[in-house]
Design an enzyme around this catalytic site. Structure first.
Site, PDB file in Angstrom:
ATOM      1  N   CYS A 166      62.835  -7.239   8.345  1.00  9.48           N
ATOM      2  CA  CYS A 166      62.676  -5.829   8.653  1.00  9.48           C
ATOM      3  C   CYS A 166      62.306  -5.015   7.434  1.00  9.48           C
ATOM      4  O   CYS A 166      62.377  -5.484   6.304  1.00  9.48           O
ATOM      5  CB  CYS A 166      63.972  -5.284   9.229  1.00  9.48           C
ATOM      6  SG  CYS A 166      64.544  -6.219  10.648  1.00  9.48           S
TER       7      CYS A 166
ATOM      8  N   GLY B 210      57.671  -5.754   9.847  1.00  7.26           N
ATOM      9  CA  GLY B 210      58.185  -5.884  11.200  1.00  7.26           C
ATOM     10  C   GLY B 210      57.367  -5.057  12.159  1.00  7.26           C
ATOM     11  O   GLY B 210      57.162  -3.867  11.934  1.00  7.26           O
TER      12      GLY B 210
ATOM     13  N   ASN C 216      67.971  -4.493   6.787  1.00  4.05           N
ATOM     14  CA  ASN C 216      67.006  -5.569   6.551  1.00  4.05           C
ATOM     15  C   ASN C 216      67.789  -6.753   6.005  1.00  4.05           C
ATOM     16  O   ASN C 216      68.482  -6.612   5.001  1.00  4.05           O
ATOM     17  CB  ASN C 216      65.945  -5.131   5.540  1.00  4.05           C
ATOM     18  CG  ASN C 216      65.114  -6.286   5.001  1.00  4.05           C
ATOM     19  OD1 ASN C 216      64.742  -6.313   3.844  1.00  4.05           O
ATOM     20  ND2 ASN C 216      64.812  -7.264   5.826  1.00  4.05           N
ATOM     21  N   GLY C 217      67.674  -7.880   6.664  1.00  2.17           N
ATOM     22  CA  GLY C 217      68.371  -9.071   6.181  1.00  2.17           C
ATOM     23  C   GLY C 217      69.056  -9.794   7.316  1.00  2.17           C
ATOM     24  O   GLY C 217      68.738  -9.576   8.488  1.00  2.17           O
TER      25      GLY C 217
ATOM     26  N   TYR D 122      55.223 -14.266   0.212  1.00  2.00           N
ATOM     27  CA  TYR D 122      54.584 -13.848   1.444  1.00  2.00           C
ATOM     28  C   TYR D 122      54.942 -12.444   1.910  1.00  2.00           C
ATOM     29  O   TYR D 122      54.082 -11.698   2.379  1.00  2.00           O
ATOM     30  CB  TYR D 122      54.973 -14.824   2.574  1.00  2.00           C
ATOM     31  CG  TYR D 122      54.555 -14.371   3.943  1.00  2.00           C
ATOM     32  CD1 TYR D 122      53.243 -14.522   4.388  1.00  2.00           C
ATOM     33  CD2 TYR D 122      55.465 -13.756   4.801  1.00  2.00           C
ATOM     34  CE1 TYR D 122      52.855 -14.077   5.637  1.00  2.00           C
ATOM     35  CE2 TYR D 122      55.077 -13.319   6.057  1.00  2.00           C
ATOM     36  CZ  TYR D 122      53.778 -13.485   6.469  1.00  2.00           C
ATOM     37  OH  TYR D 122      53.397 -13.044   7.701  1.00  2.00           O
TER      38      TYR D 122
HETATM   39  P1  AMP Z   1      52.458 -22.000   9.845  1.00  2.00           P
HETATM   40  O1  AMP Z   1      51.265 -21.797  10.678  1.00  2.00           O
HETATM   41  O2  AMP Z   1      53.716 -22.099  10.681  1.00  2.00           O
HETATM   42  O3  AMP Z   1      52.389 -23.095   8.850  1.00  2.00           O
HETATM   43  O4  AMP Z   1      52.649 -20.661   9.007  1.00  2.00           O
HETATM   44  C1  AMP Z   1      51.938 -20.449   7.843  1.00  2.00           C
HETATM   45  C2  AMP Z   1      51.325 -19.103   7.863  1.00  2.00           C
HETATM   46  O5  AMP Z   1      52.311 -18.109   8.185  1.00  2.00           O
HETATM   47  C3  AMP Z   1      50.758 -18.751   6.517  1.00  2.00           C
HETATM   48  O6  AMP Z   1      49.476 -18.226   6.733  1.00  2.00           O
HETATM   49  C4  AMP Z   1      51.687 -17.712   5.956  1.00  2.00           C
HETATM   50  O7  AMP Z   1      50.954 -16.678   5.352  1.00  2.00           O
HETATM   51  C5  AMP Z   1      52.437 -17.174   7.135  1.00  2.00           C
HETATM   52  N1  AMP Z   1      53.877 -17.048   6.868  1.00  2.00           N
HETATM   53  C6  AMP Z   1      54.601 -17.616   5.909  1.00  2.00           C
HETATM   54  N2  AMP Z   1      55.887 -17.251   5.993  1.00  2.00           N
HETATM   55  C7  AMP Z   1      55.986 -16.415   7.027  1.00  2.00           C
HETATM   56  C8  AMP Z   1      57.062 -15.681   7.610  1.00  2.00           C
HETATM   57  N3  AMP Z   1      58.280 -15.750   7.125  1.00  2.00           N
HETATM   58  N4  AMP Z   1      56.793 -14.911   8.668  1.00  2.00           N
HETATM   59  C9  AMP Z   1      55.556 -14.833   9.152  1.00  2.00           C
HETATM   60  N5  AMP Z   1      54.506 -15.516   8.666  1.00  2.00           N
HETATM   61  C10 AMP Z   1      54.704 -16.288   7.598  1.00  2.00           C
END
Ligand code: AMP
Length: 501
Positions: free
Chosen positions: A31, A57, A132-133, A272
């Site tokens: 969040c 979010g 947030n958390g 990220y």
């Molecule tokens: P995946 O397709 O499950 O391997 O997710 C990787 C992609 O999700 C990458 O393009 C990251 O930029 C993004 N990503 C990484 N961590 C998160 C997160 N906590 N929440 C949402 N997207 C993420």
């Protein structure tokens, strides 16, 4: 008394699914929070701040304000820009003080009931709070509170804090809040609003970020500096780990709520989560991500014709890789900005569709070329597998993949959406198998030392790691009480956790 204005009424919400209550580690919220005290149009300022924090979010948002007599709240499903557009939100949400929240949940239903800020009329006065958390002992506390007669209205872990504040025997509101904070564990940044003050609080190790801004005589609190830039405010300083900040008519007061322990901010804010134009822990997120790419090029180089970032999160690292290697950088993938982040949609089926809706190949730049794709991370492998296929279908002669962070092998419990270990690609496969699953010619990850180097630290301190890097190392900064209870003490990380905590 409170005037509650919501886009839907509570009666529209379905009943709590009991599974939401038992699968504690799955109910996570990523969040953004914002708060301001002493502004003429506090709700409008808060709406702007939330708009800048939208990347944290996108499922729901809300604002609570206090006008000197009454609290007002408005909570909506969807984006800030849709919820708080048109007329000035300060007309519906009057007052000189306000807090706001952007919510991103990954399990449980997206219902208004779980949307924040939460508000309660306590014996000590009205209290609005946004978080947030994620609290790692929320379910244990909730069970105790329910056994004691407490009635919960949401499945959000934040509501536990409201109940704890209500039950505190301390006299001053801020002391009641500190009383509550001392009972909870996990990663948190809170903003709270009473009829006298704006309160901010950060967990003991500073896992989640919270920053203080100032514009003229007005103070604000925000998850990231980009929200302060949005309203032309200056960074005052970060809320220190374990610190509580009280902002009221008399100014700003800092209270050390917990004894100092080594800080462990979450490394994933750099990888990220945070917006690249934000400054986290005094460092430009963009610069850190570029350095991740620079170091990645040194550690796992690639013999290719062109470097293509997976937009948007892979862009700074890809620039760093290209500058270090001297290989041309091109925008070979175009992102449709009108689709939310891949992870936002809660089901795998919709998530799969989301990836297709989101990215398309810029064919002319790809045909006949050896392509290196750079992304910030690989989580489940969903995005990377589809993107590799898409680039190959667009005519690339070779497709290589690099992740600008180490393999993610462990779930998160502090408010970043990292699924159970069974769903994490790197938790279940070695490098060669991952490369085969992605369908790439080669695959490489940044090392943990490379990651620390990019954040300006020569070596990771194995005894007291300078960051909370549990997704990569499995070393959690706190006990995982709910998770451990759920897995009946079978959690292999637990012995580690207790030592580190
Ligand atoms: P995946 O397709 O499950 O391997 O997710 C990787 C992609 O999700 C990458 O393009 C990251 O930029 C993004 N990503 C990484 N961590 C998160 C997160 N906590 N929440 C949402 N997207 C993420």
């Amino acid at each position: 008394m409170i005037t509650t204005k919501t886009s839907q009424t509570r009666r529209d919400c379905p009943d709590i699914d009991p599974r939401e209550l038992t699968l504690s580690p799955k109910i996570r919220e990523e969040c953004g929070v914002f708060g301001v005290y002493g502004a003429d149009n506090a709700a409008a300022t808060t709406a702007l701040g939330l708009h800048a924090l939208q990347h944290r979010g996108q499922e729901a948002c809300g604002i609570a304000s206090f006008d000197g007599e009454k609290f007002h709240t408005e909570r909506h499903l969807g984006l800030v820009g849709d919820a708080f557009t048109g007329d000035d939100p300060s007309e519906r949400l009057p007052g000189h003080a306000a807090i706001g929240h952007n919510r991103y949940s990954t399990a449980g239903k997206t219902v208004l009931r779980n949307t924040q800020p939460l508000f309660a009329d306590l014996a000590a006065g009205g209290f609005a709070v946004a978080h947030n958390g994620h609290l790692t002992n929320a379910f244990q506390l909730r069970e105790q509170l329910v056994a004691d007669g407490a009635i919960f209205q949401s499945t959000s872990d934040t509501e536990v804090v409201v109940h704890l504040v209500a039950r505190s025997k301390r006299v001053q509101f801020v002391n009641k809040f500190i009383d509550a904070l001392r009972k909870i564990d996990g990663g948190f940044a809170f903003v709270g609003l009473t009829n006298k003050e704006l309160i901010g609080a950060r967990d003991r190790q500073g896992i989640r970020p919270l920053i203080i801004g100032k514009k003229d005589d007005t103070y604000m609190l925000a998850s990231e500096t980009c929200a302060l830039d949005m309203i032309d405010a200056e960074v005052f300083r970060e809320v220190e780990p374990g610190e509580v900040v009280v902002i009221n008519e008399s100014g700003i007061e800092f209270i050390r709520a917990f004894p100092k322990v080594p800080e462990r901010p979450c490394v994933f804010e750099f990888v990220y989560f945070a917006r690249p134009d934000s400054i986290v822990g005094g460092q430009s997120v963009y610069e850190v991500r570029k350095k991740m790419g620079q170091r990645l090029a040194q550690e796992v180089p690639a013999d290719v014709d062109v470097i293509i970032p997976v937009p948007d999160s892979g862009v700074p690292a890809a620039i760093g890789f290209a500058q270090e290697s001297g290989i041309p950088f091109e925008l070979g993938i175009i992102r449709n900005h009108y689709v939310g982040r891949t992870f936002i949609q809660p089901t795998q089926q919709i998530r799969d569709m989301g990836v297709r809706l989101k990215h398309s190949a810029n064919r002319k730049l790809i045909e006949g070329k050896r392509v290196l794709l750079v992304d910030d991370s690989i989580v489940r492998g969903t995005t990377s597998t589809k993107i590799v296929r898409m680039i190959r279908d667009a005519g690339a002669s070779e497709v290589h993949f690099r992740s600008a962070s180490p393999p993610i092998k462990h779930p998160d419990f502090y408010g970043v959406d990292m699924p159970n270990a069974e769903r994490l690609l790197a938790a279940n496969h070695d490098l060669e198998t991952m490369n085969q699953l992605l369908g790439s010619e080669s695959l490489g990850f940044l090392s943990i030392d490379g990651l620390y180097w990019a954040m300006g630290i020569e070596h990771r301190n194995a005894d007291f790691p300078q960051f909370s890097d549990h997704c990569f190392t499995g070393e959690y900064p706190t006990a995982l009480i709910d998770f451990d209870r759920k897995s009946n003490g079978q959690n292999p990380q637990m012995s580690l956790l207790v030592e580190v905590a």
